[in-house]
Design an enzyme around this catalytic site. Sequence first.
Site, PDB file in Angstrom:
ATOM      1  N   ASN A  79       5.244   9.542 -11.886  1.00  0.00           N
ATOM      2  CA  ASN A  79       6.197   8.942 -12.822  1.00  0.00           C
ATOM      3  C   ASN A  79       5.699   9.299 -14.226  1.00  0.00           C
ATOM      4  OD1 ASN A  79       4.156   7.155 -13.511  1.00  0.00           O
ATOM      5  ND2 ASN A  79       4.954   5.471 -12.277  1.00  0.00           N
TER       6      ASN A  79
ATOM      7  N   GLY B 295       0.876  -1.166   0.000  1.00  0.00           N
ATOM      8  CA  GLY B 295       0.000   0.000   0.000  1.00  0.00           C
ATOM      9  C   GLY B 295       0.911   1.213   0.000  1.00  0.00           C
ATOM     10  N   LYS B 296       0.646   2.099  -0.932  1.00  0.00           N
ATOM     11  CA  LYS B 296       1.578   3.215  -1.092  1.00  0.00           C
ATOM     12  C   LYS B 296       1.640   4.102   0.155  1.00  0.00           C
ATOM     13  CE  LYS B 296       0.712   3.009  -6.014  1.00  0.00           C
ATOM     14  NZ  LYS B 296       1.870   2.190  -6.387  1.00  0.00           N
TER      15      LYS B 296
ATOM     16  N   ASP C 105       7.561   4.822  -3.867  1.00  0.00           N
ATOM     17  CA  ASP C 105       7.238   5.063  -2.453  1.00  0.00           C
ATOM     18  C   ASP C 105       8.482   5.461  -1.667  1.00  0.00           C
ATOM     19  OD1 ASP C 105       4.655   4.337  -3.047  1.00  0.00           O
ATOM     20  OD2 ASP C 105       4.956   2.245  -2.489  1.00  0.00           O
TER      21      ASP C 105
ATOM     22  N   GLY D  36      16.612   8.769 -13.130  1.00  0.00           N
ATOM     23  CA  GLY D  36      16.618   9.690 -11.999  1.00  0.00           C
ATOM     24  C   GLY D  36      15.308  10.435 -11.872  1.00  0.00           C
TER      25      GLY D  36
ATOM     26  N   GLU E  95      -4.538   5.717  -3.795  1.00  0.00           N
ATOM     27  CA  GLU E  95      -5.159   4.395  -3.609  1.00  0.00           C
ATOM     28  C   GLU E  95      -6.344   4.490  -2.651  1.00  0.00           C
ATOM     29  OE1 GLU E  95      -1.537   1.266  -4.507  1.00  0.00           O
ATOM     30  OE2 GLU E  95      -1.802   1.997  -2.463  1.00  0.00           O
TER      31      GLU E  95
HETATM   32  O1  RIB Z   1       3.943   1.248  -4.823  1.00  0.00           O
HETATM   33  C1  RIB Z   1       4.005  -0.128  -4.582  1.00  0.00           C
HETATM   34  C2  RIB Z   1       2.835  -0.556  -3.814  1.00  0.00           C
HETATM   35  O2  RIB Z   1       1.696  -0.427  -4.624  1.00  0.00           O
HETATM   36  C3  RIB Z   1       2.866  -1.985  -3.384  1.00  0.00           C
HETATM   37  O3  RIB Z   1       3.360  -2.096  -2.090  1.00  0.00           O
HETATM   38  C4  RIB Z   1       1.432  -2.443  -3.521  1.00  0.00           C
HETATM   39  O4  RIB Z   1       0.888  -2.815  -2.301  1.00  0.00           O
HETATM   40  C5  RIB Z   1       0.721  -1.284  -4.155  1.00  0.00           C
HETATM   41  O5  RIB Z   1      -0.035  -0.595  -3.250  1.00  0.00           O
END
Ligand code: RIB
Length: 280
Positions: free
Chosen positions: A180, A39-40, A225, A202, A138
């Site tokens: 991105n 999870g981000k 992340d 980069g 998310e």
């Molecule tokens: O950014 C990567 C994340 O995206 C993963 O950890 C996955 O859980 C999704 O949420």
Amino acid sequence: MARVAVVGSYGVGLTVELDRVPEAGETVVGRSFRTDHGGKGSNQAVGAARLGAEVDFLTAIGDDAFGRAALELWQDEKVRSEAVLADAPTMTAPIFVEPSGENRIVIVPGALEQLSPVHVDAFADRISVAGICVVQLEIPLETALYALAVARSQGVRTILDPAPAPREPIVTEVDYLTPNETEAGAVRGAGGTVVLTLGEQGARLGDRLVPAFPASVVDTTGAGDAFTAAFAVGLAEGLSDLDAVRWGCAAGAYMVEHPGVVPGLPTRAQLEEKLESVTA
Ligand code: RIB
């Protein structure tokens, strides 16, 4: 100590390593399977805490084994969590990783669909004392935008990581955006400083390219992340935008060298080592 507020997702990554992803109607045999915290939002909260920030994190989880594992993670990682207990399963994210390290992720939001502006209001006192507030997509868009507005109304700087890429273009005021290349188009209408993350090249801040740190890529999952967490902590500690982007790039490079996400979030010492590997 830098304080960071994060409003976002927790989910469990269900990772399959495979030679190639299947075509429609095809079945392929995978090489391995594992479950990981993800999870981000949670990744960014844990990433910021590992770098020494005091972190408050608002999210939603289900009343299930994945949700209970999340509470343990945040306790271990010293993230102060405000986890709404939803009437739905904890988010899951099937992830497919090919030998190149390239990944494809499917998000099943579950509990996160119930995270609402009401919960943000209950968290507003934590946002108000933060040096920076970090939000991703998310969670419901309405909740994400509301969290940004609450932070800005309290004079707290904001970062929106527009991931996963929204279906509709985003129009909002935010201090920093960290898309991105896939996500960049959707945030063209948003007001704020764009830090475009470019993977192995980069990141770009305005017309400045901050080159990537050397890395032997194993798994690119979570690189964004790690970047956003380190960028946020750098800003909260008072670094210039450019130096904070360098921190982000160093953290992203550390992440891609490790399989999984939480194991790839650098500690402060690991980040400093990466930073010195180029300046030395
Ligand atoms: O950014 C990567 C994340 O995206 C993963 O950890 C996955 O859980 C999704 O949420």
